[in-house]
Design a protein around this motif. Sequence first.
Motif, PDB file in Angstrom:
ATOM      1  N   GLN A 685       0.824  -1.202   0.000  1.00 15.71           N
ATOM      2  CA  GLN A 685       0.000   0.000   0.000  1.00 15.71           C
ATOM      3  C   GLN A 685       0.862   1.257   0.000  1.00 15.71           C
ATOM      4  O   GLN A 685       0.544   2.250  -0.674  1.00 15.71           O
ATOM      5  N   TYR A 686       1.953   1.221   0.748  1.00 13.64           N
ATOM      6  CA  TYR A 686       2.910   2.325   0.754  1.00 13.64           C
ATOM      7  C   TYR A 686       3.702   2.367  -0.547  1.00 13.64           C
ATOM      8  O   TYR A 686       3.883   3.431  -1.168  1.00 13.64           O
ATOM      9  N   GLY A 687       4.176   1.193  -0.995  1.00 10.20           N
ATOM     10  CA  GLY A 687       5.040   1.126  -2.163  1.00 10.20           C
ATOM     11  C   GLY A 687       4.397   1.621  -3.443  1.00 10.20           C
ATOM     12  O   GLY A 687       5.084   2.109  -4.347  1.00 10.20           O
ATOM     13  N   ALA A 688       3.076   1.512  -3.533  1.00 14.12           N
ATOM     14  CA  ALA A 688       2.375   1.984  -4.725  1.00 14.12           C
ATOM     15  C   ALA A 688       2.525   3.487  -4.919  1.00 14.12           C
ATOM     16  O   ALA A 688       2.311   3.996  -6.021  1.00 14.12           O
ATOM     17  N   PHE A 689       2.912   4.215  -3.861  1.00 13.36           N
ATOM     18  CA  PHE A 689       3.064   5.665  -3.937  1.00 13.36           C
ATOM     19  C   PHE A 689       4.522   6.096  -3.763  1.00 13.36           C
ATOM     20  O   PHE A 689       4.789   7.272  -3.521  1.00 13.36           O
ATOM     21  N   CYS A 690       5.438   5.155  -3.909  1.00 15.53           N
ATOM     22  CA  CYS A 690       6.850   5.509  -4.017  1.00 15.53           C
ATOM     23  C   CYS A 690       7.151   5.800  -5.485  1.00 15.53           C
ATOM     24  O   CYS A 690       6.423   5.361  -6.375  1.00 15.53           O
ATOM     25  N   PRO A 691       8.218   6.525  -5.770  1.00  6.47           N
ATOM     26  CA  PRO A 691       8.530   6.807  -7.169  1.00  6.47           C
ATOM     27  C   PRO A 691       8.629   5.550  -8.022  1.00  6.47           C
ATOM     28  O   PRO A 691       8.222   5.549  -9.183  1.00  6.47           O
ATOM     29  N   LEU A 692       9.208   4.481  -7.455  1.00 11.76           N
ATOM     30  CA  LEU A 692       9.275   3.193  -8.137  1.00 11.76           C
ATOM     31  C   LEU A 692       8.583   2.150  -7.274  1.00 11.76           C
ATOM     32  O   LEU A 692       8.674   2.177  -6.048  1.00 11.76           O
TER      33      LEU A 692
END
Length: 944
Positions: A685-692
């Motif tokens: 859920q967090y990673g989907a809003f990281c640049p990659l």
Amino acid sequence: MKKIRFLPIVMISCCFQFCHTDRVEKLKDGLLIHLEGDVKQVQLQVINDKIIRVSASPEDKISTTPSLISVVGNNTGAKWTSTIDDHTATLKTNALTATVDLKTGLVQFKDAQGNTIINEGGKAFTPITIDGKKLFRLQQLFDSPADEAFYGLGQPQTGLMNYKNQDVDLTQYNSQVAVPFVLSSRHYGILWDNYSITRFGDDRPYEELASMELTDKKGQKGSLTATYGIRNQQDSVFLQRGESKIDYSFIPSLKTIPQGYPMAKGIVTWEGKVSPKESGDQKFYVSASGYIRIWIDGVLMLDKWREGWNPGPSVFKKAMQTGEQHDLKIEWIPESNQAFISLKHLSPTPERLKDKMAFTSEAGEKIDYYFIYGAHPDEVINGYRTVTGKAAILPKWALGFWQSRERYKTQRDVISTVQEFRKRQIPLDNIVMDWSYWEENAWGSQDFDSARFPDAKGMIDSLHDLYHTHFMISVWAKFYKDIPNYKVMNDKGYLYTQSIKDSIRDWIGKGYISTFYDAFNADARKEFWGMLNKHLFSKGVDAWWLDATEPDIYSNSTIDYRKQLMNPTALGPSTQYFNPFALMNAKGIYEGQRETKPDQRVFILTRSAFAGLQRYSAATWSGDIASRFDELARQIPAGLNFCMSGLPYWTTDIGGFYVEDKYDKPDPQGENLQEWRELNTRWYQYGAFCPLFRAHGQYPYREVYNIAPENSQEYQSIVYYDRLRYRLMPYIYSLAGQTYHNGYTLMRGLLMDFDQDTAVRQIGDQFMFGPAFLVNPVYAYKARSRALYLPAGQGWYNLYDGRYTDGGQHITAAAPLNRIPLYVKAGSIVPFGPDIQYTGQQAADTITLYVYGGSNGTFSLYEDEGLNYNYEKGAFSTIAFKYNDTDNTLTLGKRAGEFPGMLQQRSFRIVKVDKAHPQAFDLAANKGQLVQYNGNEQTIHINL
């Protein structure tokens, strides 16, 4: 008589003016000031109106050694003026005034209105000689008011967001990235152009605990009581003794562990009392692996776990007064025979460093920094990129989802994994091949083991042609002794030799002797690329994963030995050039690929980084981190500070890299299984809003279908956010375009957008993803809500139900297992594209524009070909959207620019969300006011 008296006065005045004028040389791009004190030379170089380079030396000449990080020349053509009086030399641009004190050499910066931005607070040069080269230990101080906040400095993973009154060690380690750029809340940045190990803040060496007064459990002074016990054996004592330091920092120090002590089965405690020798905030620095817990006066100060071979840093402070005794207890469970722990201390910050911001570097030829000013943080970061290079636009596919694990062992593993994604219709753009695809004894061959990969080119062709998936491969700067590639590099003098002389063996099989190549050598870089090109790029490899680029030649070596292992570099002593290996390594591959195939965008992922890396189309991941909720929490400020260091592309191993035994020995069951699934869900859920957006890690396998069953909340949530990422591709790629063309940053600490709201300065667990989304990750097991802050000055809409809340307040938001709180800023225009399985599946011929009322808003849709470098030549298009909240209209601007394959006609669906008309975002909905667009401007009155 009057004339006789007047003449000497005139003559003295002229002489005095002449003397000072003679001390100040006017150069084409600035001023060179000659001084008579400890600092003999200060140079001001104008880069542009808002960037001034400052160099200083205690010698009669300032070194002209070329910068590794700067791309600006000496003749920038910027306009400036100067004045000189009895005490100062002043240089002035349209935006800045820089004044040098002719006695001290200290520089003051003011804005165009005459307001002081920052003053230098001192310079220091300590002569040193390294490998026969005369250098200096360098220190630069700046005055810093109490309300200032600092960000950037790369990727220290200590959980801190604001580095005001903190000490940051800028040394490259696995998971610790050093970037010598600091961003101030006062709208300036300092880019410190030095390549050696550097300390931001207190420059004193860390001290052992004995720098405090210690008392053991029996009341004896001088040490703590150290008890070496056996885990799971109550009250077992292998050895108990007094110890005045806790310093098992590196491999050599493990020899001081009590002889015969079974660390893998052990538990060690240190107990007693500590009393400071000076009142104030006592500073503690921890580096540890295994389980570590520390209590002071019964309060738990630290509770961490890391895999034995990769210790991580932690810091904390405790206010203490002289004469007071404080209970101290440390508990360490090593878990393996190679685990590490160190607890160091520093007394309160000395007076000379209070209200200062300081850079202190081990070695350099001069003090050299760039002062960068801007009206807002984005302008400062854009200034950083003016100096160090634009952030290249990544290939569009790199912004989709990547699947990786440690590791796919065969050709069939790779293909079958992609087949499963396509079968389940889970969006995917890239699969990653981790290390050891080569024959066991051939690390550095840069080629596949033909037994496990009988047709590597055919495999990659299938990924491209049948499954529309890209292929990234792990490449190390490492060579096993005596393989053919080693001989080539060694015969040409391109390798570091110390580890060969010392016969250091790695951890593979029986252990093999190896070394790294010298990335500071331009010819060695070309040779290295030639090997990659011959065996990998020629087979169709799309991208490069550069591992261990600190360089990690021998893990957990002392710093001194790490320097020996990479000494000398082609440019000079390793002490002087300790930190930028990753920059030079990426440079060689970027330049090599662009020359070999100029029409294909380079893409690099590297474990370490340095200032300027962004110009080489390179991103960084946060290294070999632990699969724990507390580690997830630390990733958030680490990633934000990395991006606020001017490097926009960053990612983590979703789920964490290495796991506790409860997750993999045996497979997790019961509560452990539930925690594992929830940890991965929250991380996705967090990673989907990281640049990659990238999953990777050790066993258990990291594919979503191996994490949880298809009918579970966890599986469905992971897939939901993957699909949301792909629907947001027009938004995300537009921001990538802005990052190159306008110096933008996708992942944004709250200060970047709300710098007038002082409440955001310490917030390190929320961030903006572009201009619209306030992302609030959940990082606690079983949490079903989380406290968060809605920044002041605007309204906020809950993405999932469209409901409005005023900003400037703390709230508790719902966070069910399948969702994290996501808010959209009032005035946002968010383009959502079609439902796709990979980024190149189809052009976004229909885009849904969600318009969030309550404020006027703009957004620019950016598009180009996505795979080549024609955008550098102007081959791209933009469509400006403008929302007027007063008359409820949306203007679709005239399309600007063009590129081959550009859509000439498309449709926009417009969905309005406002206070009175909440609209939930729906991935499946096909709603909204349909508008046809042919490239010409039109204004639409939005229906509600």
